[in-house]
Design a protein around this motif. Structure first.
Motif, PDB file in Angstrom:
ATOM      1  N   ILE A  61     -15.307   6.251  -4.340  1.00  0.00           N
ATOM      2  CA  ILE A  61     -13.843   6.215  -4.479  1.00  0.00           C
ATOM      3  C   ILE A  61     -13.366   7.328  -5.409  1.00  0.00           C
ATOM      4  O   ILE A  61     -12.408   8.048  -5.104  1.00  0.00           O
TER       5      ILE A  61
ATOM      6  N   GLU B 101     -12.964  10.890  -4.153  1.00  0.00           N
ATOM      7  CA  GLU B 101     -11.729  11.229  -3.457  1.00  0.00           C
ATOM      8  C   GLU B 101     -10.636  11.654  -4.435  1.00  0.00           C
ATOM      9  O   GLU B 101      -9.795  12.491  -4.096  1.00  0.00           O
TER      10      GLU B 101
ATOM     11  N   ALA C 189      -8.819   4.866   0.139  1.00  0.00           N
ATOM     12  CA  ALA C 189     -10.246   4.574  -0.049  1.00  0.00           C
ATOM     13  C   ALA C 189     -10.436   3.347  -0.941  1.00  0.00           C
ATOM     14  O   ALA C 189     -11.290   2.486  -0.661  1.00  0.00           O
ATOM     15  N   LEU C 190      -9.656   3.251  -1.992  1.00  0.00           N
ATOM     16  CA  LEU C 190      -9.736   2.091  -2.883  1.00  0.00           C
ATOM     17  C   LEU C 190      -9.393   0.817  -2.129  1.00  0.00           C
ATOM     18  O   LEU C 190     -10.065  -0.217  -2.285  1.00  0.00           O
TER      19      LEU C 190
END
Length: 215
Positions: free
Chosen positions: A93, A96, A111-112
């Motif tokens: 994460i 990113e 993404a999180l």
């Protein structure tokens, strides 16, 4: 404490994570290898960086989630009272966040969300130990070791983005992260880790015995 305890070892490239992991192995603690080892074992390659667009960035992230699934399957097959992860889902994460500073393609929040809504499909650590070290020191270590690490991993912007991501993780999950001074010698870092790990273990053990606590 009936629940398995999972620690994650995090930090910049050449911070000393592998050395700390070796110390865990020496002391009989089960460890889970980092993502690169799974990619190599599968005769595959990491996606090219930088991605061309947001769609490609998300595709690359899902590739890494697939590697995380392999780690989780192996982890589930041989659980231990205490496990130390050589990097964790937080690496993926935070990558990113660092990448966004270099490419302008920001999928950090996405993404999180992908990870938090699928916690059952990843190894989510109980606690994170982050080895903190200035990037000029880390870069010097890499040169001395003759590592062919991609240059962008040592860039100031990339690492500031990753570090800020860990600050955000700490705000989301207070008490999740312990920072270790990576400028100390290897033995001292490992002693600090052991001392802090014992505190974390005792705290989580107390929570697991609390009435009505689901842990």
């Amino acid at each position: 404490m009936s629940k398995e305890l999972v620690y994650a070892i995090e930090g910049p490239v050449c911070a000393g994570k592998s050395t700390l992991i070796k110390g865990c192995q020496r002391d009989g603690i089960k460890t889970v290898p980092e993502y690169r080892e799974y990619v190599i074992a599968a005769s595959r390659s990491f996606p090219n960086f930088p991605p061309k667009n947001e769609k490609e960035a998300k595709k690359n992230f899902h590739f890494l989630l697939g590697i995380e699934a392999l780690r989780q399957q192996e982890h589930e097959a041989s659980k231990s009272p205490i496990t130390a992860l050589d990097r964790s889902i937080f690496t993926l994460i935070s990558f990113e966040a660092g990448a966004a500073r270099l490419t302008g393609i920001n999928i950090f929040d996405w993404a999180l969300d992908e990870v938090t809504k699928n916690r059952a499909g990843v190894i989510f650590p109980d606690h994170v130990f982050y080895i903190d070290i200035p990037m000029d020191i880390a870069c010097g270590r890499a040169k001395l070791a003759g590592m062919g690490t991609s240059a962008f991993l040592f860039s100031r912007d990339f690492n500031m983005g990753m570090r800020e991501a860990f600050n955000k993780f700490e705000m989301m999950w207070p008490g999740l992260i312990t920072y270790l001074d990576g400028l100390k010698n290897q033995e001292a870092v490992y002693r600090d880790f052991n001392a802090e790990a014992l505190i974390v273990y005792s705290a989580l053990a107390s929570l697991s015995r609390a009435p009505g606590n689901p842990m």
